[in-house]
Design an enzyme around this catalytic site. Sequence first.
Site, PDB file in Angstrom:
ATOM      1  N   GLY A  11       0.839  -1.206   0.000  1.00 57.36           N
ATOM      2  CA  GLY A  11       0.000   0.000   0.000  1.00 57.36           C
ATOM      3  C   GLY A  11       0.867   1.246   0.000  1.00 57.36           C
ATOM      4  O   GLY A  11       1.854   1.314   0.725  1.00 57.36           O
ATOM      5  N   ARG A  72       0.908  -5.165  -5.417  1.00 63.11           N
ATOM      6  CA  ARG A  72       1.017  -6.380  -4.609  1.00 63.11           C
ATOM      7  C   ARG A  72       1.245  -7.509  -5.614  1.00 63.11           C
ATOM      8  O   ARG A  72       0.743  -7.450  -6.740  1.00 63.11           O
ATOM      9  CB  ARG A  72      -0.250  -6.586  -3.783  1.00 63.11           C
ATOM     10  CG  ARG A  72      -0.429  -5.442  -2.778  1.00 63.11           C
ATOM     11  CD  ARG A  72      -1.431  -5.780  -1.699  1.00 63.11           C
ATOM     12  NE  ARG A  72      -1.344  -4.819  -0.602  1.00 63.11           N
ATOM     13  CZ  ARG A  72      -2.064  -3.700  -0.541  1.00 63.11           C
ATOM     14  NH1 ARG A  72      -2.915  -3.395  -1.490  1.00 63.11           N
ATOM     15  NH2 ARG A  72      -1.930  -2.896   0.492  1.00 63.11           N
ATOM     16  N   ASP A 103       5.418  -4.464   6.274  1.00 60.00           N
ATOM     17  CA  ASP A 103       6.057  -5.708   6.728  1.00 60.00           C
ATOM     18  C   ASP A 103       5.911  -6.859   5.731  1.00 60.00           C
ATOM     19  O   ASP A 103       6.771  -7.738   5.686  1.00 60.00           O
ATOM     20  CB  ASP A 103       5.624  -6.100   8.151  1.00 60.00           C
ATOM     21  CG  ASP A 103       4.131  -6.104   8.326  1.00 60.00           C
ATOM     22  OD1 ASP A 103       3.411  -5.919   7.314  1.00 60.00           O
ATOM     23  OD2 ASP A 103       3.681  -6.307   9.457  1.00 60.00           O
ATOM     24  N   THR A 125       4.100   2.856   5.812  1.00 61.10           N
ATOM     25  CA  THR A 125       2.704   2.450   5.817  1.00 61.10           C
ATOM     26  C   THR A 125       1.922   3.402   6.702  1.00 61.10           C
ATOM     27  O   THR A 125       2.363   3.688   7.824  1.00 61.10           O
ATOM     28  CB  THR A 125       2.492   1.001   6.307  1.00 61.10           C
ATOM     29  OG1 THR A 125       1.110   0.840   6.682  1.00 61.10           O
ATOM     30  CG2 THR A 125       3.350   0.627   7.508  1.00 61.10           C
ATOM     31  N   ASP A 127      -0.508   2.815   8.324  1.00 64.90           N
ATOM     32  CA  ASP A 127      -0.999   2.124   9.529  1.00 64.90           C
ATOM     33  C   ASP A 127      -0.023   2.207  10.705  1.00 64.90           C
ATOM     34  O   ASP A 127      -0.404   1.972  11.844  1.00 64.90           O
ATOM     35  CB  ASP A 127      -1.265   0.643   9.214  1.00 64.90           C
ATOM     36  CG  ASP A 127      -2.445   0.464   8.284  1.00 64.90           C
ATOM     37  OD1 ASP A 127      -3.210   1.430   8.119  1.00 64.90           O
ATOM     38  OD2 ASP A 127      -2.611  -0.632   7.723  1.00 64.90           O
ATOM     39  N   ASP A 129       2.260   0.210  11.703  1.00 66.87           N
ATOM     40  CA  ASP A 129       2.148  -1.031  12.481  1.00 66.87           C
ATOM     41  C   ASP A 129       3.352  -1.957  12.337  1.00 66.87           C
ATOM     42  O   ASP A 129       3.234  -3.174  12.473  1.00 66.87           O
ATOM     43  CB  ASP A 129       0.859  -1.770  12.097  1.00 66.87           C
ATOM     44  CG  ASP A 129       0.824  -2.168  10.627  1.00 66.87           C
ATOM     45  OD1 ASP A 129       1.677  -1.679   9.859  1.00 66.87           O
ATOM     46  OD2 ASP A 129      -0.055  -2.956  10.248  1.00 66.87           O
ATOM     47  N   ARG A 171      -6.673  -1.879   8.909  1.00 63.53           N
ATOM     48  CA  ARG A 171      -7.306  -3.203   8.871  1.00 63.53           C
ATOM     49  C   ARG A 171      -6.971  -4.000  10.122  1.00 63.53           C
ATOM     50  O   ARG A 171      -7.828  -4.599  10.741  1.00 63.53           O
ATOM     51  CB  ARG A 171      -6.853  -3.946   7.608  1.00 63.53           C
ATOM     52  CG  ARG A 171      -7.685  -5.155   7.290  1.00 63.53           C
ATOM     53  CD  ARG A 171      -7.532  -5.625   5.875  1.00 63.53           C
ATOM     54  NE  ARG A 171      -6.208  -5.359   5.294  1.00 63.53           N
ATOM     55  CZ  ARG A 171      -5.997  -5.256   3.997  1.00 63.53           C
ATOM     56  NH1 ARG A 171      -6.994  -5.369   3.157  1.00 63.53           N
ATOM     57  NH2 ARG A 171      -4.782  -5.043   3.538  1.00 63.53           N
TER      58      ARG A 171
HETATM   59  P1  ADP Z   1       2.943  -4.212   2.818  1.00 69.20           P
HETATM   60  O1  ADP Z   1       4.355  -4.270   2.376  1.00 69.20           O
HETATM   61  O2  ADP Z   1       2.361  -2.839   2.705  1.00 69.20           O
HETATM   62  O3  ADP Z   1       2.743  -4.873   4.168  1.00 69.20           O
HETATM   63  P2  ADP Z   1       1.696  -6.536   1.562  1.00 69.20           P
HETATM   64  O4  ADP Z   1       1.485  -7.267   2.840  1.00 69.20           O
HETATM   65  O5  ADP Z   1       0.572  -6.520   0.585  1.00 69.20           O
HETATM   66  O6  ADP Z   1       2.062  -5.005   1.763  1.00 69.20           O
HETATM   67  O7  ADP Z   1       2.989  -7.163   0.872  1.00 69.20           O
HETATM   68  C1  ADP Z   1       3.503  -6.608  -0.323  1.00 69.20           C
HETATM   69  C2  ADP Z   1       4.063  -7.687  -1.177  1.00 69.20           C
HETATM   70  O8  ADP Z   1       5.177  -8.325  -0.517  1.00 69.20           O
HETATM   71  C3  ADP Z   1       3.145  -8.846  -1.515  1.00 69.20           C
HETATM   72  O9  ADP Z   1       2.235  -8.548  -2.537  1.00 69.20           O
HETATM   73  C4  ADP Z   1       4.133  -9.905  -1.959  1.00 69.20           C
HETATM   74  O10 ADP Z   1       4.568  -9.668  -3.271  1.00 69.20           O
HETATM   75  C5  ADP Z   1       5.316  -9.663  -1.019  1.00 69.20           C
HETATM   76  N1  ADP Z   1       5.273 -10.601   0.094  1.00 69.20           N
HETATM   77  C6  ADP Z   1       4.458 -10.618   1.166  1.00 69.20           C
HETATM   78  N2  ADP Z   1       4.671 -11.688   1.949  1.00 69.20           N
HETATM   79  C7  ADP Z   1       5.657 -12.405   1.353  1.00 69.20           C
HETATM   80  C8  ADP Z   1       6.339 -13.632   1.664  1.00 69.20           C
HETATM   81  N3  ADP Z   1       6.022 -14.343   2.740  1.00 69.20           N
HETATM   82  N4  ADP Z   1       7.300 -14.044   0.821  1.00 69.20           N
HETATM   83  C9  ADP Z   1       7.628 -13.334  -0.278  1.00 69.20           C
HETATM   84  N5  ADP Z   1       7.025 -12.185  -0.621  1.00 69.20           N
HETATM   85  C10 ADP Z   1       6.053 -11.713   0.168  1.00 69.20           C
HETATM   86  O1  F6P Z   2      -1.936   1.087   3.749  1.00 70.19           O
HETATM   87  C1  F6P Z   2      -2.555   0.307   4.727  1.00 70.19           C
HETATM   88  C2  F6P Z   2      -3.994   0.153   4.400  1.00 70.19           C
HETATM   89  O2  F6P Z   2      -4.424   1.454   4.179  1.00 70.19           O
HETATM   90  C3  F6P Z   2      -4.919  -0.516   5.398  1.00 70.19           C
HETATM   91  O3  F6P Z   2      -5.295   0.284   6.460  1.00 70.19           O
HETATM   92  C4  F6P Z   2      -6.061  -0.928   4.520  1.00 70.19           C
HETATM   93  O4  F6P Z   2      -6.839  -1.936   5.030  1.00 70.19           O
HETATM   94  C5  F6P Z   2      -5.356  -1.347   3.293  1.00 70.19           C
HETATM   95  O5  F6P Z   2      -4.157  -0.584   3.218  1.00 70.19           O
HETATM   96  C6  F6P Z   2      -6.153  -1.210   2.055  1.00 70.19           C
HETATM   97  O6  F6P Z   2      -5.330  -1.223   0.931  1.00 70.19           O
HETATM   98  P1  F6P Z   2      -5.855  -1.512  -0.537  1.00 70.19           P
HETATM   99  O7  F6P Z   2      -7.187  -0.885  -0.639  1.00 70.19           O
HETATM  100  O8  F6P Z   2      -4.808  -0.905  -1.399  1.00 70.19           O
HETATM  101  O9  F6P Z   2      -5.910  -2.998  -0.656  1.00 70.19           O
END
Ligand code: ADP
Ligand code: F6P
Length: 319
Positions: A11, A72, A103, A125, A127, A129, A171
């Site tokens: 995000g 993503r 994360d 982020t 959030d 978090d 979330r």
């Molecule tokens: P954020 O980085 O904001 O927490 P996401 O949780 O959507 O966002 O993770 C971003 C991207 O990181 C995912 O779409 C995926 O490509 C990669 N990712 C997440 N978890 C893993 C994992 N366990 N192993 C490898 N890549 C991952």
């Molecule tokens: O960036 C974090 C966050 O805004 C969360 O609070 C929310 O649930 C989520 O991303 C939504 O992201 P998207 O609509 O891009 O899936």
Amino acid sequence: MKKIAVLTSGGDAPGMNTAIRAVVRRALFKELDVYGVQYGLKGLIRGEFISMDLGSVGDIIHRGGTILQSTRCEEFKTYEGQQQAIAQLQEVGIEGLIIIGGDGSFKAAKKLTEQGLPTIGIPATIDNDITGTEYSIGFDTAVNTAVEAIDKIRDTAVSHERTYVIEVMGRDAGDIALWAGMCTGAESIIIPEVGYDPMDVINRVKQGAERGKMHSIIVAAEGVGKGMEIGEMIKKETGFDTKVSILGHLQRGGSPTAFDRMISSQMGAKAVDLLIEGEKGMMVGLKNGRLIHLSFEEATKEKHKIDLDIYDLARSLSI
Ligand code: ADP
Ligand code: F6P
């Protein structure tokens, strides 16, 4: 280290552009070649690299979103996807990578480091978090956006003697709700870390009305109950004129605050310096207001904790 790359993932968050600028400018200052990867991890797998110069990050310090785009990418969770990304980086001769994200993105960064590509993370982020840092880029801007919106809603809530449930983002994390609720004097703050008792929310609205206060503000994080449901419940139980407002993605955009620009600039430069010093598998963070770095494992191993003192204080100030 001669060639590095930077990408944004997950995000988006206000301040990502400021961080990209800092990475690029610091790298060039240190006489490295620097590439931007478009479309996050998806672009990494596809080899979508662009060479960055001083001008390519001009006029973005104040802009929301990310000029490199963010995605993503499910494919990146597979070993084949990760290997494909490494092959693309090797083809261009990139020896180090900086990932600006949350994360989830750092799980990907950890995998890349384990497979031989030194990677450094910058927490971003709204959030806020990520456990290993007391601050993630974008949070201050998002909170200020929410506060500004809630102040405006309060104006009309007072005029019409209405109760408002305002749903903010988060979330799994209640930080935006907690800060926005505290800073706008919300009667109730509903966050996933604490959960909520419907009767408590209703009683607080009724108590306000009993002492002549005919408007109420309830701030709820999206992760716990839905604003609409909470609004319906209050209307049903109190009979008060109740409206619901979902702030949604407007909290993710906008010009970063001075604080976000300051932190993004510092973290961006620090990430480059860490790569030059030979560090890998590390996230830049903030502790007691100072820059630190720690391993991805350390940075993400525990679940994020919210400051319950602020929660208790907010409750006691909005009786
Ligand atoms: P954020 O980085 O904001 O927490 P996401 O949780 O959507 O966002 O993770 C971003 C991207 O990181 C995912 O779409 C995926 O490509 C990669 N990712 C997440 N978890 C893993 C994992 N366990 N192993 C490898 N890549 C991952
Ligand atoms: O960036 C974090 C966050 O805004 C969360 O609070 C929310 O649930 C989520 O991303 C939504 O992201 P998207 O609509 O891009 O899936």
